[in-house]
Design a protein around this motif. Structure first.
Motif, PDB file in Angstrom:
ATOM      1  N   GLN A  31       0.833  -1.203   0.000  1.00 37.77           N
ATOM      2  CA  GLN A  31       0.000   0.000   0.000  1.00 37.77           C
ATOM      3  C   GLN A  31       0.868   1.254   0.000  1.00 37.77           C
ATOM      4  O   GLN A  31       0.605   2.210  -0.725  1.00 37.77           O
ATOM      5  CB  GLN A  31      -0.920  -0.004   1.225  1.00 37.77           C
ATOM      6  CG  GLN A  31      -1.788   1.233   1.324  1.00 37.77           C
ATOM      7  CD  GLN A  31      -2.514   1.345   2.666  1.00 37.77           C
ATOM      8  OE1 GLN A  31      -1.977   0.956   3.696  1.00 37.77           O
ATOM      9  NE2 GLN A  31      -3.719   1.882   2.624  1.00 37.77           N
ATOM     10  N   ALA A  32       1.922   1.252   0.796  1.00 34.24           N
ATOM     11  CA  ALA A  32       2.800   2.419   0.887  1.00 34.24           C
ATOM     12  C   ALA A  32       3.575   2.637  -0.412  1.00 34.24           C
ATOM     13  O   ALA A  32       3.762   3.783  -0.835  1.00 34.24           O
ATOM     14  CB  ALA A  32       3.747   2.268   2.071  1.00 34.24           C
ATOM     15  N   VAL A  33       4.017   1.568  -1.041  1.00 33.17           N
ATOM     16  CA  VAL A  33       4.728   1.702  -2.316  1.00 33.17           C
ATOM     17  C   VAL A  33       3.798   2.298  -3.366  1.00 33.17           C
ATOM     18  O   VAL A  33       4.179   3.213  -4.109  1.00 33.17           O
ATOM     19  CB  VAL A  33       5.298   0.343  -2.776  1.00 33.17           C
ATOM     20  CG1 VAL A  33       5.768   0.410  -4.226  1.00 33.17           C
ATOM     21  CG2 VAL A  33       6.445  -0.080  -1.870  1.00 33.17           C
ATOM     22  N   GLU A  34       2.562   1.806  -3.426  1.00 29.16           N
ATOM     23  CA  GLU A  34       1.590   2.354  -4.380  1.00 29.16           C
ATOM     24  C   GLU A  34       1.319   3.833  -4.106  1.00 29.16           C
ATOM     25  O   GLU A  34       1.238   4.645  -5.027  1.00 29.16           O
ATOM     26  CB  GLU A  34       0.291   1.560  -4.326  1.00 29.16           C
ATOM     27  CG  GLU A  34       0.419   0.160  -4.889  1.00 29.16           C
ATOM     28  CD  GLU A  34      -0.800  -0.713  -4.622  1.00 29.16           C
ATOM     29  OE1 GLU A  34      -1.809  -0.209  -4.095  1.00 29.16           O
ATOM     30  OE2 GLU A  34      -0.725  -1.910  -4.960  1.00 29.16           O
ATOM     31  N   ALA A  35       1.205   4.189  -2.832  1.00 27.47           N
ATOM     32  CA  ALA A  35       0.980   5.595  -2.477  1.00 27.47           C
ATOM     33  C   ALA A  35       2.187   6.444  -2.843  1.00 27.47           C
ATOM     34  O   ALA A  35       2.035   7.588  -3.291  1.00 27.47           O
ATOM     35  CB  ALA A  35       0.672   5.723  -0.985  1.00 27.47           C
TER      36      ALA A  35
END
Length: 146
Positions: free
Chosen positions: A115-119
């Motif tokens: 999720q953090a990488v996508e954000a």
């Protein structure tokens, strides 16, 4: 006098002062999901620590990292979420032995790291440093929880 009153009403109508519909609230910040996920991680660590106090030394620093990240995200949000928006974040009770608890947290961290990488990829350049640091921390947590 009637012409002046009509001109005043027309001018005010053009300014939307007489419009009874309120302005639409601003859309939620693009990082709201990341912030919610961060609060969920804190809740997961709280539940794990309540289930097995022998994990305190290992898990407390990881939980505190997520708390710091939540505060940092909250500080840059626009509009800022209400203080009570995430106070009720609770994770399901954790059951099982040490290995099962760590596996549950590791699974949560893997998902949260994605999720953090996508954000990070979709956020603005100004926010990318913070979000990238969060992604890196979560990836590190995955490795700690083996």
């Amino acid at each position: 006098m009637t012409a002046t009153a009509a001109a005043t009403v027309t001018a005010l109508a053009g300014c939307d002062l007489l419009d009874p519909t309120p302005d639409a609230p601003p859309p939620p910040d693009a990082l709201m999901g990341l912030l919610a996920g961060t609060h969920a991680l804190v809740a997961a660590y709280d539940a794990a620590l309540a289930a097995d106090t022998t994990l305190t030394t290992l898990l407390t620093p990881l939980r505190e990292t997520h708390r710091v990240h939540a505060a940092a995200l909250d500080a840059i949000m626009s509009p800022r979420p209400s203080p009570s928006a995430f106070t009720a974040a609770t994770a399901a009770p954790v059951t099982g032995d040490r290995k099962a608890i760590l596996k549950t947290l590791r699974t949560a961290e893997v998902s949260a790291a994605k999720q953090a990488v996508e954000a990070c990829v979709t956020t603005t350049a100004v926010r990318a440093v913070l979000v990238g640091e969060i992604a890196a921390a979560r990836a590190t947590h995955v490795e700690v929880l083996v």
